[in-house]
Enzyme design. Sequence first.
Site, PDB file in Angstrom:
ATOM      1  N   VAL A  95     100.933   5.364 -65.186  1.00  0.00           N
ATOM      2  CA  VAL A  95     100.043   5.780 -64.085  1.00  0.00           C
ATOM      3  C   VAL A  95      98.584   5.901 -64.530  1.00  0.00           C
ATOM      4  CG1 VAL A  95     101.519   7.017 -62.448  1.00  0.00           C
ATOM      5  CG2 VAL A  95     100.814   8.147 -64.542  1.00  0.00           C
ATOM      6  N   LYS A  96      98.382   5.899 -65.847  1.00  0.00           N
ATOM      7  CA  LYS A  96      97.029   5.941 -66.436  1.00  0.00           C
ATOM      8  C   LYS A  96      96.132   6.973 -65.759  1.00  0.00           C
ATOM      9  CE  LYS A  96      97.300   1.148 -67.945  1.00  0.00           C
ATOM     10  NZ  LYS A  96      98.487   0.697 -67.200  1.00  0.00           N
ATOM     11  N   ARG A  97      96.614   8.197 -65.705  1.00  0.00           N
ATOM     12  CA  ARG A  97      95.855   9.254 -65.046  1.00  0.00           C
ATOM     13  C   ARG A  97      94.808   9.850 -65.978  1.00  0.00           C
ATOM     14  NH1 ARG A  97      97.383   7.251 -60.625  1.00  0.00           N
ATOM     15  NH2 ARG A  97      98.898   8.339 -59.340  1.00  0.00           N
TER      16      ARG A  97
END
EC number: 4.1.1.23
Length: 277
Positions: A95-97
């Site tokens: 999700v590369k938050r």
Amino acid sequence: METFGGRLHRAVTERGPLCVGIDPHPGLLARWGLSDDVDGLDRFARTVVEALGDRVAVVKPQSAFFERFGARGVAILESIIRQLRESGALVLLDVKRGDIGSTVAAYASAYLDPAAPLYVDAVTASPYLGVGSLAPMFELAATHGGGVFVLALTSNPEGAQVQRAHGADGRTVAQTVIDEISQLNAGAQPLGSFGLVVGATIGDTGHDLSRVNGPLLAPGLGAQGATAADLRTVFGSSLPSVLPSYSREVLHAGPDPAALRAAAERVLADCRGVLAD
Ligand SMILES: O=c1ccn([C@@H]2O[C@H](COP(=O)(O)O)[C@@H](O)[C@H]2O)c(=O)[nH]1
């Protein structure tokens, strides 16, 4: 409570060093004879889970391809995460938050709190707002035996412009990220729970990964052009910590479950040949 690093070490020992991504690209749905809608998404994702969930160490759903369909896509994501965990695979949600710390705390509760509907074993995170801003994720992960994989040297060619820029102390941005994650993992046995994302496509960049003591997720294999042999050049003496990650290279073999399993076994054999060196 067993740490994520411990669980990952065990999963890789039992099932082999491989992460397979679930990336339902529109083109793959078409190739599998599925419609580009929630029914197609559901069928695609469940086929991968049923074919690979009981044999691959880590499965990495790419959240974007589920979010594309709104709430119904996210409901499918939620359901396959549960199914994957029941089948024994560790789930790494891509999700590369990243955000300011107070918002990162909300992302942490969304993915790393066992009570959350989208609870997973680990997530990917972006350090663009500073590695320190990700502290709430690191803390919640540590509390519940979860993991966080922070982007360091990504597989896409555009990443170098930012990640290899030099800071005032002479280190690259990526090396700063690597060093901060190394500190979090210091002394962890058998492996730290905080990983880095380092693309298999990047060649020898001269970055020092020797003190990371955590997993090194290596995307970029297969569809993006890197081969298992490239892992040697990119990772050198850090090869034992590498978790090779393939999405399209394996997914292209579907929808036949046996063909998906054969593709996963083939790439695992390629990687074992290199990682065992
Ligand atoms: O540096 C990065 C970080 C993440 N990814 C993600 O991995 C998969 C790669 O898919 P392939 O089909 O194997 O190319 C995809 O979900 C990316 O978002 C990456 O490629 N590089």
